[in-house]
Design a protein around this motif. Structure first.
Motif, PDB file in Angstrom:
ATOM      1  N   GLN A  86       0.815  -1.214   0.000  1.00  0.00           N
ATOM      2  CA  GLN A  86       0.000   0.000   0.000  1.00  0.00           C
ATOM      3  C   GLN A  86       0.851   1.268   0.000  1.00  0.00           C
ATOM      4  N   GLU A  87       1.890   1.308   0.824  1.00  0.00           N
ATOM      5  CA  GLU A  87       2.705   2.519   0.927  1.00  0.00           C
ATOM      6  C   GLU A  87       3.452   2.791  -0.370  1.00  0.00           C
ATOM      7  N   ARG A  88       4.021   1.745  -0.917  1.00  0.00           N
ATOM      8  CA  ARG A  88       4.754   1.903  -2.180  1.00  0.00           C
ATOM      9  C   ARG A  88       3.818   2.356  -3.294  1.00  0.00           C
ATOM     10  N   THR A  89       2.617   1.819  -3.316  1.00  0.00           N
ATOM     11  CA  THR A  89       1.645   2.204  -4.332  1.00  0.00           C
ATOM     12  C   THR A  89       1.220   3.656  -4.170  1.00  0.00           C
ATOM     13  N   GLN A  90       0.980   4.085  -2.943  1.00  0.00           N
ATOM     14  CA  GLN A  90       0.553   5.460  -2.706  1.00  0.00           C
ATOM     15  C   GLN A  90       1.616   6.448  -3.173  1.00  0.00           C
ATOM     16  N   ASP A  91       2.880   6.153  -2.860  1.00  0.00           N
ATOM     17  CA  ASP A  91       3.966   7.042  -3.297  1.00  0.00           C
ATOM     18  C   ASP A  91       4.025   7.105  -4.821  1.00  0.00           C
ATOM     19  N   ALA A  92       3.875   5.958  -5.466  1.00  0.00           N
ATOM     20  CA  ALA A  92       3.933   5.928  -6.929  1.00  0.00           C
ATOM     21  C   ALA A  92       2.751   6.676  -7.542  1.00  0.00           C
ATOM     22  N   LEU A  93       1.562   6.525  -6.963  1.00  0.00           N
ATOM     23  CA  LEU A  93       0.397   7.262  -7.464  1.00  0.00           C
ATOM     24  C   LEU A  93       0.606   8.770  -7.336  1.00  0.00           C
ATOM     25  N   ASP A  94       1.212   9.191  -6.241  1.00  0.00           N
ATOM     26  CA  ASP A  94       1.484  10.615  -6.065  1.00  0.00           C
ATOM     27  C   ASP A  94       2.426  11.129  -7.151  1.00  0.00           C
ATOM     28  N   ARG A  95       3.427  10.329  -7.478  1.00  0.00           N
ATOM     29  CA  ARG A  95       4.361  10.761  -8.519  1.00  0.00           C
ATOM     30  C   ARG A  95       3.680  10.798  -9.889  1.00  0.00           C
ATOM     31  N   LEU A  96       2.835   9.813 -10.174  1.00  0.00           N
ATOM     32  CA  LEU A  96       2.109   9.823 -11.444  1.00  0.00           C
ATOM     33  C   LEU A  96       1.154  11.007 -11.526  1.00  0.00           C
ATOM     34  N   ALA A  97       0.532  11.347 -10.399  1.00  0.00           N
ATOM     35  CA  ALA A  97      -0.361  12.509 -10.375  1.00  0.00           C
ATOM     36  C   ALA A  97       0.428  13.796 -10.575  1.00  0.00           C
ATOM     37  N   GLU A  98       1.617  13.863  -9.990  1.00  0.00           N
ATOM     38  CA  GLU A  98       2.451  15.060 -10.168  1.00  0.00           C
ATOM     39  C   GLU A  98       2.836  15.241 -11.631  1.00  0.00           C
ATOM     40  N   MET A  99       3.005  14.118 -12.349  1.00  0.00           N
ATOM     41  CA  MET A  99       3.345  14.164 -13.770  1.00  0.00           C
ATOM     42  C   MET A  99       2.113  14.246 -14.664  1.00  0.00           C
ATOM     43  N   HIS A 100       0.922  14.325 -14.076  1.00  0.00           N
ATOM     44  CA  HIS A 100      -0.342  14.422 -14.804  1.00  0.00           C
ATOM     45  C   HIS A 100      -0.597  13.212 -15.690  1.00  0.00           C
ATOM     46  N   LEU A 101      -0.070  12.039 -15.287  1.00  0.00           N
ATOM     47  CA  LEU A 101      -0.394  10.801 -15.985  1.00  0.00           C
ATOM     48  C   LEU A 101      -1.619  10.134 -15.376  1.00  0.00           C
ATOM     49  N   VAL A 102      -1.922  10.436 -14.131  1.00  0.00           N
ATOM     50  CA  VAL A 102      -3.211  10.116 -13.528  1.00  0.00           C
ATOM     51  C   VAL A 102      -3.705  11.388 -12.854  1.00  0.00           C
ATOM     52  N   ASP A 103      -4.983  11.410 -12.548  1.00  0.00           N
ATOM     53  CA  ASP A 103      -5.576  12.581 -11.912  1.00  0.00           C
ATOM     54  C   ASP A 103      -6.261  12.146 -10.620  1.00  0.00           C
ATOM     55  N   GLU A 104      -5.977  12.856  -9.540  1.00  0.00           N
ATOM     56  CA  GLU A 104      -6.631  12.563  -8.265  1.00  0.00           C
ATOM     57  C   GLU A 104      -7.888  13.427  -8.184  1.00  0.00           C
ATOM     58  N   GLU A 105      -9.009  12.840  -8.547  1.00  0.00           N
ATOM     59  CA  GLU A 105     -10.266  13.585  -8.599  1.00  0.00           C
ATOM     60  C   GLU A 105     -10.751  13.969  -7.213  1.00  0.00           C
ATOM     61  N   ALA A 106     -10.556  13.090  -6.266  1.00  0.00           N
ATOM     62  CA  ALA A 106     -10.940  13.324  -4.872  1.00  0.00           C
ATOM     63  C   ALA A 106      -9.995  12.493  -4.018  1.00  0.00           C
ATOM     64  N   THR A 107     -10.153  12.590  -2.717  1.00  0.00           N
ATOM     65  CA  THR A 107      -9.270  11.827  -1.832  1.00  0.00           C
ATOM     66  C   THR A 107      -9.360  10.342  -2.147  1.00  0.00           C
ATOM     67  N   ASP A 108      -8.223   9.777  -2.504  1.00  0.00           N
ATOM     68  CA  ASP A 108      -8.095   8.352  -2.818  1.00  0.00           C
ATOM     69  C   ASP A 108      -9.005   7.927  -3.975  1.00  0.00           C
ATOM     70  N   VAL A 109      -9.267   8.844  -4.905  1.00  0.00           N
ATOM     71  CA  VAL A 109      -9.998   8.502  -6.128  1.00  0.00           C
ATOM     72  C   VAL A 109      -9.141   8.971  -7.303  1.00  0.00           C
ATOM     73  N   TYR A 110      -8.600   8.016  -8.032  1.00  0.00           N
ATOM     74  CA  TYR A 110      -7.684   8.326  -9.136  1.00  0.00           C
ATOM     75  C   TYR A 110      -8.319   7.915 -10.460  1.00  0.00           C
ATOM     76  N   THR A 111      -8.036   8.697 -11.484  1.00  0.00           N
ATOM     77  CA  THR A 111      -8.521   8.367 -12.830  1.00  0.00           C
ATOM     78  C   THR A 111      -7.347   8.411 -13.793  1.00  0.00           C
ATOM     79  N   ILE A 112      -7.453   7.599 -14.828  1.00  0.00           N
ATOM     80  CA  ILE A 112      -6.464   7.602 -15.906  1.00  0.00           C
ATOM     81  C   ILE A 112      -7.221   7.803 -17.210  1.00  0.00           C
ATOM     82  N   SER A 113      -6.776   8.721 -18.043  1.00  0.00           N
ATOM     83  CA  SER A 113      -7.511   9.041 -19.265  1.00  0.00           C
ATOM     84  C   SER A 113      -7.460   7.866 -20.240  1.00  0.00           C
TER      85      SER A 113
END
Length: 668
Positions: free
Chosen positions: A611-638
Motif C-alpha cells: 500500500q505505501e509503495r503504491t501510494q507514493d507511486a500514485l502521487d508521482r504519477l499525479a504530479e506528472m499528470h499521468l493520472v488525476d486525483e479527482e478526490a481523496t483516494d480517487v484516481y482516474t487515468i484518461s
C-alpha cells in the motif's frame, strides 16, 4: 539527344522519349552515363545491379541489356550525335559529347556561378542549373548501395547549388527570394546545418526573427534526437549572429525613428554605431564576427547597468530589446480563466519580488500555447524584451543544461561572446545583474524539474517568468513562491470550437453530435483534436462521423491522432520515458482497469505492490499528470493514456521505464 540522370532515367530525341525497358536496363545506362567516355568493367555492372549474390547467368543478362540499349540508341539516331556504345573486351564504353548529359551541364553551370563575387550573374546560372532537376536523381534504377551512393552524391551537389543561390539572392538584397528557395530544401533536409543557417539569415533579414530562431531550436532538437550531437559551428554561428544583430539592428532603427514623447529625440537616447542602414533592414555582422567591435553600443547597453526608464510603466520597446518569443499559436481559443490567472500572478508588484508562474498539465493540453499567447498579449508590459527557451525537459534527448540557455540569454542581451562566463553559476549571476532593473519577460518552456529552472530565474522585481511543465514543479512553489496555473482538457463546447476553427464552422455545424463525440474520443486534448482536424483536412469529403467511427477502434486511435512529427503517442512516450521502472509498471497496470477509476488499494492489487509503495507511486504519477486525483483516494487515468500504456505493455511484454520516440509536442 539528351540523357537525363537528374530525375527519372531518360533519353529524349526531339520531343520523343526512347523506351528504355526494365529497371536493370535503365541502371546499366545510368552507370555508363555516370562514367561517360570511360570503360566500365562488366564485373562492376554485375556488382551494381545485384545487391545480393548475382545469379549464375548474370553476365548473359547484362550483355542482353547492353545489346538492347545499343539497338534503342541506334533507333533514336545516336550516330548523328556522335554517340556509340562500344564493347572493349569484358568492359563497355559509352562514347558521347558530355554536354548531352544533364548532370554534366548542371555541374558546368554551378562552376560558372560566383554567388559572392558576381551575384547578379550567378542567379540565372544557378536557376538554370537547378531547373535541370526533374525529381530525385537516378529514379528508376535498382536500389543497390552503388546507385544509392551515386544518387546521394548528386543530391549533395544540388543542395550545394541551392545554398549558393540563396547566398546570391542575399548578396543582391533579395532576402524573400533567398528564404523561399532555402525553405523548401530545408523542410526536406532538416539536418543539413549549412542550409538551415542560410535560411535563418534570410528569414532574419526579412524581419522574421522569431521564425529564424525557431528553425535553430527545431534543428538542434533533431540533431540531438537523430544523431546525438549538438549544432556545429555554422549553425551555432548563424544563431549567435542573429542574437547580436537583432539587438544592434533594433537599436539603429530606434535611433533613426523620432519619439513623440521626447520631442523628436531618438528613442532610447543617443547611441553609437553610426547611421542606420539605408534599407532599414536588420543587419547581420560578417560571418565569424564576435560583435565586440561592430556592436559596441549593444554590448555597452548590456553591461552598463539599468536602462533609462527601466522602472517605469509599460510602453514602447526599448532600443535593442530582445524579442525571442515564438510566433503566436495558430487559432488559439478559450483559456480565458487561465490567461486571467497568469495576468494576476505576473503583474502583481505588491510583493517586491520577481513574479513567477508555472503552467502545468498533461502532455498535449496546450501549455506552451497558453504561455506564448499570454506573452504576446502582454509584451507591451515588458519593454526591455521577452526571452524564450525550450528546456527540453520532456524531449527525446538530454534536457537543456542551464549554461546553454544562459549563454543564449546573455548573447540576446548584447553580451559579447568572449564575456559570457563558462560556468552556469557565474552566467546566472551575470544574467540576474543585467536584468535587475529591467522590465523583462522570461518564458521557460518544457521544464523537467525545479532545479533546472532556478538558475534561469531573473533578479529584480520588474521581471516576470512563466514556466511550463508536465510536472507540477512543487519545488518552485515551495522555495520561489511560484503561482501554479493548471491546464485541464477542453470541454465539449471549447473542443468543438477548436475543431471549427481548424476545419471551418460549417463543417462542424453539419454534425454537432459527431463533433462532441470527437472531443470525447480525443479526451479533450488540444493536441489530439488538432491531429484529428489534420486527418479531416486531408480528407475533405469525410464527415466528422466517419473519423469518429474510425477512432472507436482502440487499436488505431493513437495512430490516427498523429500528424507527422507530432501526436498524442509521441507526447506520452516522452512523459513515460521520465518515469522510474516501478512507476512505469504501475502505470501499465492501471491501464488494465475497465473504466479508468480506482483507489490506492485497487492499484496496489493490480501492480502487486504494498500500500505505501503504491501510494507514493500514485502521487508521482499525479504530479506528472499521468493520472488525476479527482478526490481523496480517487484516481482516474484518461482513455488515451490507457491505450498508450497498453500498447507499450504489448510491445515489451511489461511496462518499460524508458522508451524512444520522435519527440513529443505540448499541443501548441
Amino acid at each position: 539527344m539528351d540523357f537525363s540522370l537528374l530525375g527519372p532515367i531518360a533519353v529524349t530525341t526531339g520531343s520523343a522519349e526512347l523506351s528504355l525497358g526494365p529497371a536493370k536496363r535503365r541502371s546499366v545506362l545510368a552507370l555508363l552515363l555516370l562514367q561517360p567516355n570511360t570503360t566500365v568493367p562488366l564485373e562492376q555492372l554485375i556488382d551494381s545491379l545485384w545487391e545480393d549474390e548475382p545469379p549464375e547467368h548474370a553476365r548473359t543478362v547484362v550483355q542482353g541489356h547492353v545489346s538492347r540499349l545499343r539497338a534503342t540508341l541506334a533507333e533514336g539516331g545516336a550516330e548523328a550525335y556522335g554517340i556509340e556504345l562500344a564493347t572493349h573486351g569484358s568492359a563497355y564504353l559509352l562514347r558521347l559529347p558530355e554536354e548531352l548529359i544533364d548532370a554534366h551541364r548542371f555541374g558546368e553551370l554551378v562552376t560558372l556561378a560566383r554567388p559572392e563575387a558576381a551575384p547578379a550573374d550567378a542567379v540565372p546560372l544557378l536557376r538554370e542549373a537547378l531547373g535541370l532537376w526533374r525529381g530525385p536523381a537516378l529514379t528508376g534504377t535498382v536500389t543497390s548501395p552503388p546507385f544509392a551512393a551515386a544518387a546521394h552524391a548528386l543530391e549533395e551537389r544540388r543542395l550545394t547549388a541551392v545554398e549558393a543561390l540563396g547566398r546570391a539572392y542575399g548578396a543582391l538584397g533579395e532576402h524573400e527570394q533567398a528564404a523561399a528557395i532555402l525553405y523548401s530544401a530545408a523542410v526536406n533536409h532538416p539536418l543539413r546545418e549549412g542550409l538551415i543557417a542560410g535560411l535563418m539569415r534570410a528569414l532574419f533579414r526579412t524581419g522574421r526573427q522569431s521564425d529564424a530562431l525557431e528553425w535553430f531550436h527545431r534543428t538542434r532538437r533533431l540533431l540531438n534526437e537523430e544523431l546525438g550531437v549538438d549544432p556545429g559551428e555554422r549553425l551555432r554561428g548563424a544563431y549567435e549572429e542573429i542574437l547580436r544583430a537583432e539587438a544592434a539592428g533594433q537599436g539603429r532603427k530606434a535611433a533613426a525613428k523620432p519619439s513623440g514623447a521626447s520631442g523628436g529625440e531618438p528613442a532610447g537616447g543617443p547611441r553609437g554605431g553610426g547611421a542606420p542602414p539605408a534599407t532599414g533592414e536588420p543587419q547581420l555582422p560578417a560571418q565569424g564576427s564576435t560583435g565586440a567591435a561592430t556592436h559596441g553600443g549593444a554590448a555597452a547597453a548590456a553591461t552598463s547597468g539599468p536602462r533609462a526608464g527601466a522602472t517605469g510603466g509599460s510602453g514602447p520597446a526599448r532600443a535593442g530589446a530582445p524579442r525571442l518569443l515564438p510566433r503566436p499559436p495558430a487559432r488559439f481559443l478559450g483559456r480565458e480563466h487561465q490567461l486571467a490567472s497568469l495576468t494576476g500572478a505576473l503583474t502583481d508588484r505588491t510583493t517586491g519580488e520577481s513574479p513567477l508562474a508555472v503552467v502545468a498539465g498533461p502532455a498535449g493540453v496546450g501549455k506552451t500555447a497558453c504561455a506564448v499567447q499570454w506573452a504576446h498579449l502582454h509584451a507591451g508590459a515588458f519593454p526591455d524584451g521577452q526571452l524564450f527557451a525550450d528546456l527540453r525537459g520532456f524531449g527525446e534527448g538530454d534536457e537543456a543544461p542551464p549554461a546553454e540557455i544562459l549563454r543564449d540569454f546573455l548573447l540576446a542581451l548584447g553580451t559579447p561572446p568572449e564575456r559570457v562566463p563558462g560556468s552556469a553559476q557565474a552566467a546566472s549571476a551575470l544574467f540576474r545583474s543585467l536584468v535587475a532593473e529591467r522590465r523583462l519577460l522570461v518564458v521557460l518552456d518544457n521544464a523537467r524539474s525545479s532545479a533546472q529552472v532556478r538558475p534561469l530565474l531573473p533578479g529584480g522585481p520588474h521581471c516576470a517568468t512563466v514556466v511550463t511543465s508536465r510536472s507540477r514543479l512543487d519545488g518552485l512553489v515551495a522555495t520561489d513562491c511560484a503561482r501554479p496555473v493548471g491546464l485541464q482538457a477542453l470541454g465539449h463546447e471549447e473542443g468543438a470550437a477548436l475543431l471549427g476553427a481548424m476545419l471551418g464552422p460549417e463543417r462542424v455545424a453539419e454534425d454537432p453530435a459527431a463533433a462532441r463525440e470527437l472531443v470525447d474520443l480525443c479526451d479533450g486534448l488540444p493536441l489530439a483534436l488538432r491531429a484529428a482536424a489534420a486527418q479531416l483536412t486531408a480528407r475533405p469529403r469525410w464527415r466528422l462521423a466517419r473519423l469518429a467511427a474510425a477512432l472507436h477502434d482502440e487499436r488505431r486511435r493513437l495512430a490516427l491522432l498523429s500528424a507527422e512529427d507530432t501526436g498524442v503517442a509521441a507526447a506520452l512516450r516522452m512523459s513515460v520515458a521520465r518515469l522510474s521502472a516501478d512507476d512505469a509498471r504501475l502505470l501499465s497496470a492501471l491501464a488494465t482497469t475497465s473504466d479508468g477509476h480506482l483507489n490506492a488499494s485497487a492499484a496496489a492489487a493490480l501492480a502487486g505492490y504494498d500500500q505505501e509503495r503504491t501510494q507514493d507511486a500514485l502521487d508521482r504519477l499525479a504530479e506528472m499528470h499521468l493520472v488525476d486525483e479527482e478526490a481523496t483516494d480517487v484516481y482516474t487515468i484518461s482513455t488515451l493514456t490507457q491505450l498508450f500504456a497498453r500498447d507499450e505493455r504489448g510491445e515489451s511484454g511489461e511496462a518499460r521505464g524508458s522508451s524512444t520516440g520522435d519527440g513529443g509536442s505540448d499541443g501548441r
